[in-house]
Design a protein around this motif. Structure first.
Motif, mmCIF file in Angstrom:
data_model
loop_
_atom_site.group_PDB
_atom_site.id
_atom_site.type_symbol
_atom_site.label_atom_id
_atom_site.label_comp_id
_atom_site.label_asym_id
_atom_site.label_seq_id
_atom_site.Cartn_x
_atom_site.Cartn_y
_atom_site.Cartn_z
ATOM 1 N N TYR A 1 0.856 -1.180 0.000
ATOM 2 C CA TYR A 1 0.000 0.000 0.000
ATOM 3 C C TYR A 1 0.895 1.233 0.000
ATOM 4 O O TYR A 1 1.904 1.279 0.696
ATOM 5 C CB TYR A 1 -0.876 0.048 1.256
ATOM 6 N N ASP A 2 0.497 2.255 -0.777
ATOM 7 C CA ASP A 2 1.249 3.506 -0.744
ATOM 8 C C ASP A 2 0.546 4.495 0.178
ATOM 9 O O ASP A 2 -0.388 4.143 0.906
ATOM 10 C CB ASP A 2 1.451 4.070 -2.148
ATOM 11 N N GLU A 3 0.991 5.735 0.161
ATOM 12 C CA GLU A 3 0.439 6.762 1.062
ATOM 13 C C GLU A 3 -1.028 7.042 0.784
ATOM 14 O O GLU A 3 -1.781 7.430 1.675
ATOM 15 C CB GLU A 3 1.241 8.056 0.906
ATOM 16 N N ASP A 4 -1.470 6.860 -0.475
ATOM 17 C CA ASP A 4 -2.858 7.137 -0.846
ATOM 18 C C ASP A 4 -3.785 5.955 -0.595
ATOM 19 O O ASP A 4 -4.988 6.065 -0.773
ATOM 20 C CB ASP A 4 -2.939 7.506 -2.331
ATOM 21 N N LYS B 1 10.176 4.208 -0.620
ATOM 22 C CA LYS B 1 9.883 4.650 0.741
ATOM 23 C C LYS B 1 8.379 4.802 0.962
ATOM 24 O O LYS B 1 7.612 4.983 0.027
ATOM 25 C CB LYS B 1 10.571 5.984 1.020
ATOM 26 N N ASN B 2 7.987 4.735 2.229
ATOM 27 C CA ASN B 2 6.595 4.926 2.664
ATOM 28 C C ASN B 2 5.634 3.899 2.061
ATOM 29 O O ASN B 2 4.494 4.201 1.756
ATOM 30 C CB ASN B 2 6.104 6.339 2.351
#
Length: 112
Positions: free
Chosen positions: A55-58, A86-87
């Motif tokens: 999963y990414d930040e969104d 990253k993230n």
């Protein structure tokens, strides 16, 4: 090298005591045998697996994430894709639709 199962880590739940998996020959043999059988009632089926996506930040789910960057070279603008490392949050444990047979289950399913 080349080991993909749990046998290489010493955790082989399908071993029979006669094959050396239980260890009933030592002191307190009956207790060791009962402990080996009762502690781990292993099933030959696998119902879950580790997810391979992130999963990414969104909150989007994918195997890989890229962002588009604009690079100016000799007065020309060019778009490049840069991979994001990253993230990212791993997907976690995924439930399988159909149970699979464990890789270390010592049974020949089909013989040709």
């Amino acid at each position: 090298m080349g080991t993909s199962g749990s046998k290489s880590r010493g955790l082989w739940p399908f071993a029979s005591p006669a094959a050396g998996g239980g260890g009933a020959e030592g002191p307190g043999g009956q207790q060791a045998l009962a402990r080996a059988r009762g502690a781990r009632a292993a099933t030959p089926f696998v119902f879950t697996r580790r997810g391979s996506m992130y999963y990414d930040e969104d909150g989007d789910l994918a195997h890989e994430f890229y962002e588009e960057t604009i690079v100016t070279k000799n007065g020309r603008k060019r778009a490049k894709l840069k991979r994001i490392h990253k993230n990212l949050i791993p997907q976690g444990i995924v439930k399988l639709e159909h149970p699979r047979i464990h890789v270390d289950f010592p049974v020949i399913i089909c013989e040709v």
